[in-house]
Scaffold this motif. Structure first.
Motif, PDB file in Angstrom:
ATOM      1  N   UNK A  37      45.458  54.781  34.776  1.00 12.77           N
ATOM      2  CA  UNK A  37      44.915  53.585  34.135  1.00 12.77           C
ATOM      3  C   UNK A  37      44.654  52.479  35.150  1.00 12.77           C
ATOM      4  N   UNK A  38      43.403  52.002  35.191  1.00 15.35           N
ATOM      5  CA  UNK A  38      42.979  50.967  36.129  1.00 15.35           C
ATOM      6  C   UNK A  38      42.403  49.785  35.362  1.00 15.35           C
ATOM      7  N   UNK A  39      42.715  48.582  35.827  1.00 12.23           N
ATOM      8  CA  UNK A  39      42.116  47.346  35.307  1.00 12.23           C
ATOM      9  C   UNK A  39      41.279  46.715  36.415  1.00 12.23           C
ATOM     10  N   UNK A  40      40.061  46.339  36.066  1.00  9.89           N
ATOM     11  CA  UNK A  40      39.188  45.658  37.029  1.00  9.89           C
ATOM     12  C   UNK A  40      39.005  44.204  36.637  1.00  9.89           C
ATOM     13  N   UNK A  41      39.195  43.330  37.632  1.00  8.85           N
ATOM     14  CA  UNK A  41      39.003  41.885  37.465  1.00  8.85           C
ATOM     15  C   UNK A  41      38.140  41.407  38.630  1.00  8.85           C
ATOM     16  N   UNK A  42      36.829  41.462  38.465  1.00 13.19           N
ATOM     17  CA  UNK A  42      35.945  41.133  39.582  1.00 13.19           C
ATOM     18  C   UNK A  42      34.869  40.156  39.143  1.00 13.19           C
ATOM     19  N   UNK A  43      34.263  39.528  40.119  1.00 13.77           N
ATOM     20  CA  UNK A  43      33.260  38.506  39.856  1.00 13.77           C
ATOM     21  C   UNK A  43      32.007  39.123  39.239  1.00 13.77           C
ATOM     22  N   UNK A 140      42.101  46.306  40.392  1.00 16.56           N
ATOM     23  CA  UNK A 140      41.101  45.988  41.406  1.00 16.56           C
ATOM     24  C   UNK A 140      40.543  44.602  41.105  1.00 16.56           C
ATOM     25  N   UNK A 141      40.500  43.744  42.118  1.00 12.67           N
ATOM     26  CA  UNK A 141      39.933  42.412  41.929  1.00 12.67           C
ATOM     27  C   UNK A 141      39.010  42.085  43.095  1.00 12.67           C
ATOM     28  N   UNK A 142      37.747  41.862  42.780  1.00 13.38           N
ATOM     29  CA  UNK A 142      36.755  41.586  43.816  1.00 13.38           C
ATOM     30  C   UNK A 142      36.218  40.177  43.737  1.00 13.38           C
ATOM     31  N   UNK A 143      36.668  39.302  44.632  1.00 14.25           N
ATOM     32  CA  UNK A 143      36.105  37.968  44.861  1.00 14.25           C
ATOM     33  C   UNK A 143      36.276  37.008  43.679  1.00 14.25           C
ATOM     34  N   UNK A 144      37.047  37.392  42.672  1.00 17.45           N
ATOM     35  CA  UNK A 144      37.203  36.534  41.509  1.00 17.45           C
ATOM     36  C   UNK A 144      38.032  35.292  41.816  1.00 17.45           C
ATOM     37  N   UNK A 145      39.169  35.473  42.476  1.00 11.86           N
ATOM     38  CA  UNK A 145      40.057  34.340  42.746  1.00 11.86           C
ATOM     39  C   UNK A 145      39.369  33.271  43.587  1.00 11.86           C
ATOM     40  N   UNK A 146      38.465  33.693  44.457  1.00 12.95           N
ATOM     41  CA  UNK A 146      37.742  32.741  45.305  1.00 12.95           C
ATOM     42  C   UNK A 146      37.020  31.688  44.467  1.00 12.95           C
ATOM     43  N   UNK A 147      36.535  32.103  43.304  1.00 14.36           N
ATOM     44  CA  UNK A 147      35.624  31.257  42.540  1.00 14.36           C
ATOM     45  C   UNK A 147      36.242  30.619  41.306  1.00 14.36           C
ATOM     46  N   UNK A 148      37.443  31.051  40.911  1.00 10.82           N
ATOM     47  CA  UNK A 148      38.082  30.406  39.753  1.00 10.82           C
ATOM     48  C   UNK A 148      39.205  29.470  40.185  1.00 10.82           C
ATOM     49  N   UNK A 149      39.540  29.471  41.477  1.00 12.55           N
ATOM     50  CA  UNK A 149      40.648  28.638  41.962  1.00 12.55           C
ATOM     51  C   UNK A 149      40.114  27.455  42.763  1.00 12.55           C
TER      52      UNK A 149
END
Length: 240
Positions: A37-43, A140-149
């Motif tokens: 089981x994988x969760x994706x959180x990406x931009x 997996x998280x791709x570049x999301x934190x860069x833009x919500x923080x």
């Protein structure tokens, strides 16, 4: 049984330029990601990074913070009119997997792996509330934190919420843009939280993540759409 995760091979040149993304041939490391089981959180509504993951994770949930991204991804997932055509990405993956005539099968493999596309909200303690997801083997998280923080405190708080989605021993695969302060989309300028490689490593350490692998690719060409200096990939696991 351990599976395999794909990391960018920083010694190769891009083999294809997509509309917004450069694709590079990946290399593999065995025994790092385990489970189904994988969760994706990406931009954005990007899914190209999940094609290879669908080889190993049979169930995926994709989380998006923007309704437009959910709508766009749902169009593609259900073959609706106006959906973005990711054929260029599945074709590259097919070549990398030595399955050059099977890009349609790879497309279907990913679509069958994605069980849900859900809204997430980082203002909540449980970002998927009211939905309760099982803990993931891999996030997996791709570049999301860069833009919500906006600052270090927000980054740490939101990273901790992402870690809460993992099982003990589960793995986080994080893509980061180093020293990026802005991005321009459709002529509109958006703020990005600017941070260094050491900041990411220290954040992982403070939150109890054990880094298994880390690599950095320096920027090779410049454009006015953003000002990042490098892309960083970090694989780490949550303590038992």
């Amino acid at each position: 049984m351990g599976t395999t995760f794909f990391t960018p091979n920083f010694q190769t040149s891009p083999v294809l330029q997509g509309p917004k993304t450069a694709y590079t041939k990946p290399k593999t490391r065995e025994g790092q990601a385990m489970g189904n089981f994988l969760i994706d959180l990406s931009i954005g509504s990007f899914i190209h990074h999940l094609y290879s993951a669908s080889n190993f994770f049979k169930e995926m949930v994709v989380l998006k913070s923007n309704e437009k991204c959910i709508m766009e991804l749902s169009r593609w997932l259900h073959d609706r009119t106006g959906a973005y055509d990711w054929k260029h990405a599945s074709t590259v993956v097919a070549e990398l997997e030595d399955k050059r005539d099977q890009h349609q099968n790879i497309e279907m493999r990913l679509k069958s792996s994605i069980r849900q596309v859900l809204k997430c909200n980082f203002e909540q303690e449980n970002i998927t509330s009211p939905v309760e997801l099982p803990l993931a083997d891999c996030v997996v998280s791709g570049l999301l934190l860069d833009n919500i923080c906006k600052n270090e405190d927000e980054y740490m708080k939101n990273l901790e919420k992402i870690i809460q989605l993992l099982k003990p021993g589960g793995q986080l695969l994080l893509f980061s843009s180093i020293d990026k302060s802005y991005m321009i989309v459709s002529g509109e300028r958006f703020h990005s939280f600017k941070y260094s490689e050491n900041f990411v490593k220290n954040a992982f350490d403070k939150l109890g993540l054990i880094i298994d692998y880390c690599a950095v690719q320096r920027r090779r060409s410049m454009n006015e759409c953003n000002d990042y200096k490098a892309i960083m990939f970090t694989a780490a696991h949550k303590g038992e």
